[in-house]
Design an enzyme around this catalytic site. Structure first.
Site, PDB file in Angstrom:
ATOM      1  N   ALA A  76       0.799  -1.227   0.000  1.00  0.00           N
ATOM      2  CA  ALA A  76       0.000   0.000   0.000  1.00  0.00           C
ATOM      3  C   ALA A  76       0.832   1.278   0.000  1.00  0.00           C
ATOM      4  O   ALA A  76       0.282   2.367  -0.063  1.00  0.00           O
ATOM      5  CB  ALA A  76      -0.929  -0.009   1.211  1.00  0.00           C
ATOM      6  N   HIS A 104      -1.417   7.408   4.311  1.00  0.00           N
ATOM      7  CA  HIS A 104      -0.074   7.048   4.788  1.00  0.00           C
ATOM      8  C   HIS A 104       0.839   8.246   4.568  1.00  0.00           C
ATOM      9  O   HIS A 104       0.947   8.744   3.441  1.00  0.00           O
ATOM     10  CB  HIS A 104       0.466   5.854   4.000  1.00  0.00           C
ATOM     11  CG  HIS A 104      -0.433   4.663   4.030  1.00  0.00           C
ATOM     12  ND1 HIS A 104      -0.614   3.900   5.162  1.00  0.00           N
ATOM     13  CD2 HIS A 104      -1.228   4.107   3.086  1.00  0.00           C
ATOM     14  CE1 HIS A 104      -1.454   2.930   4.910  1.00  0.00           C
ATOM     15  NE2 HIS A 104      -1.855   3.030   3.651  1.00  0.00           N
ATOM     16  N   ASN A 111       1.373  -3.230   8.209  1.00  0.00           N
ATOM     17  CA  ASN A 111       2.376  -3.827   7.312  1.00  0.00           C
ATOM     18  C   ASN A 111       3.226  -2.738   6.669  1.00  0.00           C
ATOM     19  O   ASN A 111       4.423  -2.921   6.438  1.00  0.00           O
ATOM     20  CB  ASN A 111       1.688  -4.661   6.235  1.00  0.00           C
ATOM     21  CG  ASN A 111       1.086  -5.922   6.818  1.00  0.00           C
ATOM     22  OD1 ASN A 111       1.796  -6.877   7.084  1.00  0.00           O
ATOM     23  ND2 ASN A 111      -0.211  -5.910   7.048  1.00  0.00           N
TER      24      ASN A 111
END
Ligand SMILES: NC(=O)C1=CN([C@@H]2O[C@H](COP(=O)(O)OP(=O)(O)OC[C@H]3O[C@@H](n4cnc5c(N)ncnc54)[C@H](O)[C@@H]3O)[C@@H](O)[C@H]2O)C=CC1
Ligand SMILES: O=C([O-])CC(=O)C(=O)O
EC number: 1.4.1.21
Length: 268
Positions: free
Chosen positions: A125, A221, A191
């Protein structure tokens, strides 16, 4: 033609098979799921990869794929990836947070060496892993990661219970600490923290903040890295998958890209 076996048939695995079903250079021969999920997985796999078999373990089929890709969860590394590497099967992994368990990175490397093969940790991601791991060569001073997801993405995690997720009114820090601890506590949500650590300053020196934020609809993020190379700041606003709000759609695309790069004549 690249013959692939895949571990996992959930939001990522199904998304990957859907996107690759008309690629003539990638074929799925085996999909591995736990015994209890085999019955449910069979019709899904049949509709997307009619020739693929659904199995509990790769060994029991005597199958030797060109590549084994993990899209399943932390336990799959120990159960499937390490034995496959020892047998010389090249592997790819998305559940990078599993490597927060002390000693597992070393055991993964040792298994790949024993099998004279390689394991590739996928970017999933997050972006800029190429820049971060190159920057590490010159020396990094700090890497700070902030992960921000809608409250529903923190359901069934340690934050659920500590916080009233259904009624949060403002952005709330649910975790602050090292990437190792984040990945251990939030195996389905951190992760990215582990990936940034392994590319950068390591699991014990990468600072992580995780937030449940009712004002966002995406998985946001943010990375700030500084070092000898200079610095960068990255913000990614990942759309979550309908099938699993914890997982960003880019994770699926990252797996498809990695498989395409192995199968096609041109790799980018
Ligand atoms: N690197 C990254 O950026 C990201 C990594 N992930 C990782 O990917 C994993 C899978 O994500 P989703 O597909 O959204 O989850 P999901 O829960 O929708 O699907 C998981 C699938 O794996 C299977 N499975 C679970 N444990 C297994 C095992 N030990 N052996 C074989 N099969 C097993 C399940 O039966 C299910 O088919 C997550 O658990 C997470 O660790 C998820 C999002 C981003
Ligand atoms: O998919 C995402 O946005 C990231 C994620 O769940 C993780 O880091 O585990």
């Amino acid at each position: 033609m690249l013959h692939v076996s895949m571990i996992g048939c959930g939001a990522i695995g199904i998304g990957v098979m859907e996107l690759l079903k008309s690629d003539p250079e990638v074929t799925f021969d085996v999909v591995i799921v736990p015994e209890a999920h085999m019955e449910a997985a069979r019709p899904v796999v049949f509709s997307l990869a009619p020739h693929a078999r659904v199995a509990n373990r790769l060994e029991e089929l005597g199958q030797r794929p060109d590549l084994l890709i993990e899209c399943a969860g932390h336990k799959a590394i120990e159960e499937h990836i390490i034995p496959a590497l020892k047998r010389g099967i090249p592997c790819m992994v998305v559940s990078i947070g599993a490597l927060s368990e002390r000693g597992l990175v070393e055991r993964l490397e040792e298994a790949a060496r024993e099998g004279k093969t390689q394991v590739q940790l996928l970017s999933g991601a997050i972006g800029a892993i190429d820049a971060l791991s190159a920057a590490r060569i010159g020396g990094l001073d700090s890497v700070v990661y902030t992960g921000r997801k809608p409250p529903a993405a923190w359901k069934d995690t340690p934050a659920d219970g500590l916080f009233d997720l259904d009624n949060l009114k403002t952005a709330t820090v649910i975790f602050e600490g090292t990437a190792r601890e984040a990945a251990r506590l939030y195996p389905k949500n951190a992760n990215v923290a582990a990936t940034l650590s392994l590319a950068g300053l390591g699991l014990d020196h990468t600072q992580v903040r995780l937030l449940a934020d009712p004002a966002v609809t995406e998985n946001v993020h943010h990375v700030e890295a500084k070092g000898e190379f200079g610095g960068f700041e990255l913000t990614m606003r990942g759309k979550p998958l309908a099938a699993n709000p914890k997982t960003s759609a880019l994770t699926v695309f990252s797996v498809v890209r990695a498989l395409g790069n192995r199968a096609h004549a041109l790799s980018i």
